[in-house]
Design a protein around this motif. Structure first.
Motif, PDB file in Angstrom:
ATOM      1  N   ASP A 131       1.109  -1.419   0.170  1.00 29.87           N
ATOM      2  CA  ASP A 131       0.312   0.082  -0.083  1.00 29.87           C
ATOM      3  C   ASP A 131       1.137   1.270  -0.118  1.00 29.87           C
ATOM      4  O   ASP A 131       1.075   2.339   0.490  1.00 29.87           O
ATOM      5  N   GLU A 132       2.181   1.260  -0.031  1.00 29.78           N
ATOM      6  CA  GLU A 132       3.117   2.048  -0.442  1.00 29.78           C
ATOM      7  C   GLU A 132       1.791   3.410  -1.602  1.00 29.78           C
ATOM      8  O   GLU A 132       2.151   2.788  -2.374  1.00 29.78           O
ATOM      9  N   ARG A 133       2.763   4.911  -0.738  1.00 27.20           N
ATOM     10  CA  ARG A 133       2.556   5.781  -1.327  1.00 27.20           C
ATOM     11  C   ARG A 133       4.072   5.706  -2.035  1.00 27.20           C
ATOM     12  O   ARG A 133       4.602   6.442  -1.337  1.00 27.20           O
ATOM     13  N   GLN A 150      -0.855   4.824  -5.002  1.00 28.06           N
ATOM     14  CA  GLN A 150      -0.902   3.859  -3.781  1.00 28.06           C
ATOM     15  C   GLN A 150      -0.856   2.826  -4.192  1.00 28.06           C
ATOM     16  O   GLN A 150      -2.108   2.763  -4.901  1.00 28.06           O
ATOM     17  N   TRP A 205       3.481  11.216  -1.060  1.00 27.10           N
ATOM     18  CA  TRP A 205       4.757  10.029  -1.175  1.00 27.10           C
ATOM     19  C   TRP A 205       5.780   9.527  -0.321  1.00 27.10           C
ATOM     20  O   TRP A 205       6.156  10.214   0.352  1.00 27.10           O
TER      21      TRP A 205
END
Length: 502
Positions: A131-133, A150, A205
């Motif tokens: 779920d990394e931005r 995301q 981010w």
């Protein structure tokens, strides 16, 4: 996708043309072949934004080699797209007519935001699920795409007209490097890109990724000189800038990892990357292995359903944004597709190739036929056509949007304005069905179509006939009058519409 299906993606970039071939296996994609040719078509636009004969021929020659490799592939196994250079080229239709024939598959010119969507999709596909931005940068020959997302979902997408070829030609025209030239080029890039600061602010981010050739070329040089693999840092960029200034010109660059075909455009590329680092507060840029062509493969692996879902959402977004009466659009679409379906099944007539695709586009055109009313009711069909021709629409190519704009432009009024396009018999049938549907729904309620039949009277589709049941004209005199007026409008064209009992 069935196990083991082969797939291919063709990317006509401003600097390089690329062909990716592989197989869909066990829910993933396994590359079997990759071809890349430095065509540098982005440097082949003249002052009038026309592709030069030499640039077109170089592109055709490359596509002939790609086409030979794609012999035997089915239409659903290949997707080919073109980006910024052909978005700009005023004579792109001339190039594409021959290019499509040479390649053997249609080449779609996509909008900047659609390019950005595909890039992010390709990058995300090649990264571990999370779920990394993230922010993704793709610096091409004539454009730069920035995408905020995301996980696998792109959230903000934009394309800017700044690229390594364009910037190198403008600020390093003779391949000469100086500290002053780099400073000017970086300032100019910031002037174009500074509007991105709010949308792509560092607090939105967690990690930055770079896709495409410019970032790859910089990373290759850095790793060959002992810098950590897979990343580009500010210190690395500063070191590379010093080396380029010391070389004084592109032809005197002697750096390990620097390919010959990159020397002429490295100055512009480095300037843009440095501008993005400074504007967006990037400290470390991770080199992404995925990109545009991988996004195309993802679309192919998702078959037509996922792309149709995306295009349907785009149509719905446009409808809401411009205040379209969605219920009426659905009503017109239902009637138009019913009439078009009758034309498709006319005895003795050749049905349109890929009739389901034409039905979907007709339905979308019906949903959007009043989109121009948001600007003015007067000539709203002209306003609507302009909107569709100039909208960034995710999932659609520019040619697909142009076809929708032609249907919206031609759904009312004189036919002369669209007559040249009606040599396409499928477009003619779509337009006939749409115009009749708008007439039949003029009271903005479901029309009585019991016993109504639209059919071709010849295999060429030049004469069409609409028959109504006995008593229909007396029951609906206004609709009958409008249908007779429509028949008269078609008498002024090479095609004719007969109205019987209406």
């Amino acid at each position: 996708m069935h196990m083991g299906n082969r797939l291919a993606a063709v990317d006509l970039g401003s600097n390089s043309f690329r062909l990716e071939i592989g197989r869909a296996e066990h829910g993933g994609f396994q590359r079997t072949e990759y071809l890349k040719e430095t065509v540098r078509q982005g440097g082949g636009l003249d002052d009038d934004r026309n592709l030069t004969p030499q640039a077109m021929q170089a592109g055709w020659d490359c596509l002939a080699r790609f086409g030979e490799r794609l012999a035997g592939f089915k239409p659903g196994e290949v997707r080919a797209v073109a980006t910024q250079t052909l978005r700009e080229a005023r004579n792109r239709d001339e190039f594409l007519r021959r290019a499509n024939s040479i390649l053997g598959f249609p080449i779609n010119v996509i909008s900047g935001r659609e390019e950005a969507r595909l890039i992010y999709q390709g990058v995300a596909q090649m990264l571990p699920q999370s779920d990394e931005r993230r922010i993704v940068l793709d610096i091409g020959g004539r454009s730069t795409e920035l995408i905020l997302g995301q996980g696998a979902t792109p959230l903000v997408m934009e394309s800017f007209r700044v690229g390594s070829i364009a910037w190198s030609n403008r600020y390093f025209p003779d391949g000469q490097f100086s500290k002053k030239a780099f400073a000017i080029a970086e300032i100019a890039a910031k002037a174009v890109l500074d509007e991105a600061l709010d949308a792509y602010h560092p607090n939105r981010w967690e990690a930055a990724y770079g896709s495409a050739g410019t970032v790859g070329a910089i990373a290759d040089v850095l790793v060959a000189s002992g810098w950590p693999a897979g990343t580009v840092t500010q210190d690395g960029l500063d070191w590379l800038l010093d080396k380029l200034i010391a070389a004084q010109s592109a032809d005197r660059i002697k750096l390990s990892g620097m390919r010959e075909d990159r020397k002429a455009i490295i100055g512009g590329g480095v300037s843009i990357v440095r501008a993005l680092f400074n504007l967006l507060g990037i400290h470390t840029l991770h080199q992404a292995t995925g990109g545009l062509r991988h996004g195309l493969i993802c679309d192919l692996m998702g078959a037509n359903n996922s792309n149709d879902d995306l295009r349907l959402k785009t149509v719905q977004r446009l409808s809401v944004k411009f205040g379209v009466d969605g219920m009426h659009g659905e009503r017109v679409g239902k009637v138009a597709t019913h009439l078009f379906g009758q034309l498709m099944t006319t005895a003795g007539a050749a049905p349109p190739v890929d009739g389901d695709r034409h039905l979907r586009k007709l339905r979308w055109a019906a949903q959007l036929h009043e989109i121009g009313s948001h600007i003015s009711h007067s000539d709203y069909h002209k306003h609507g056509a302009y909107i569709l021709d100039n909208a960034d629409a995710m999932g659609f190519s520019l040619s697909e949007m142009h076809r929708l704009s032609l249907l919206v432009l031609g759904h009312r009024g004189k036919l002369r304005k669209i007559e040249a396009a009606l040599t396409d018999t499928d477009l003619l049938a779509q337009l006939m069905a749409l115009r009749l549907a708008v007439i039949l729904c003029h009271a903005r309620r479901d029309p009585d179509m019991a016993g109504m039949v639209l059919e071709r009277l010849d295999t060429q589709g030049r004469t069409l006939q609409l028959r109504c049941r006995a008593g229909w004209a007396e029951a609906f005199p206004q609709s009958a009058y409008l249908l007779r007026e429509e028949a008269q409008a078609w008498q002024k064209t090479p095609w004719s519409l007969q109205v019987i009992g209406c």
